[in-house]
Design a protein around this motif. Structure first.
Motif: not given
Length: 217
Positions: A82-87, A91-103
């Protein structure tokens, strides 16, 4: 003898032939019909079951004797997975609040992530690139699979797929499965977990899970 639309004797006929009604009641006739129908249904179900083996069994039957688990997965997962996904938490300096982005790897419709035999597998090179890179667009990596002896893998159309939970463990990352969709999960690389600690972001579920699993002091 007159009969009604479901094939049972009519009341007038039963009244005229009392001796027949005495020997065989309407209830007994109905019971006999139910037994006969049940036998037919059981016979049909057995026939259909014999003609339509489960997909898993048919896949196993295609494998030659002595095939490995990787061989089995290479055949089974593209057909029954079954097709799924992984986030991936990066680390992402452009994310001011947490410094974390999800790809996102996989989108539930295309290749990249698959749930097979209750295990999430993902494109090894793509996932490793996401875990290692902090760039906005990760570059597909060249991975030394010999260093991943404890990670179950299989190959489909030249692409190695890895057990995501085992891969995360081998890299001291956190594998965090979705509570709503068993084909989805989030991976927290170790450097992202360390960022949570240093930034004081210690109240979230991911941080607490990392501590429980001994990934963070």
């Amino acid at each position: 003898m007159p009969i009604n639309h479901i094939g049972l004797p009519t009341r007038s006929s039963c009244a005229r032939r009392g001796s027949i009604r005495a020997r065989t009641s309407i209830g007994e006739v109905c019971a006999s019909l139910l037994v006969m129908c049940g036998a037919c249904t059981s016979s049909e179900n057995k026939s259909q079951s014999a003609q339509q083996p489960e997909g898993k069994d048919s896949v196993i039957a295609q494998l030659p004797a002595g095939s490995s688990l990787a061989d089995s997965l290479s055949v089974a997962c593209p057909k029954t997975g079954q097709r799924g996904s992984v986030l991936v938490a990066r680390l992402d300096s452009t994310e001011a609040e947490t410094g974390i982005a999800f790809k996102l790897l996989g989108d539930g419709a295309g290749p990249g992530v698959v749930l097979c035999r209750d295990v999430i597998y993902a494109d090894l090179r793509a996932l490793t690139a996401m875990m290692d890179s902090s760039d906005a667009i990760p570059v597909r990596a060249s991975v030394d699979t010999a260093a991943l002896r404890n990670v179950q893998m299989y190959v489909h159309e030249g692409v190695p797929y890895a057990n995501v939970a085992q891969l995360a463990k081998s890299r001291r990352a956190l594998f965090f499965p979705s509570r709503e969709q068993r084909q989805d999960a989030t991976v927290w690389p170790r450097k992202t977990l360390l960022h949570l600690k240093s930034a004081g972001l210690t109240q979230g579920a991911a941080y607490k899970a990392a501590v429980r699993e001994g990934l963070l002091p």
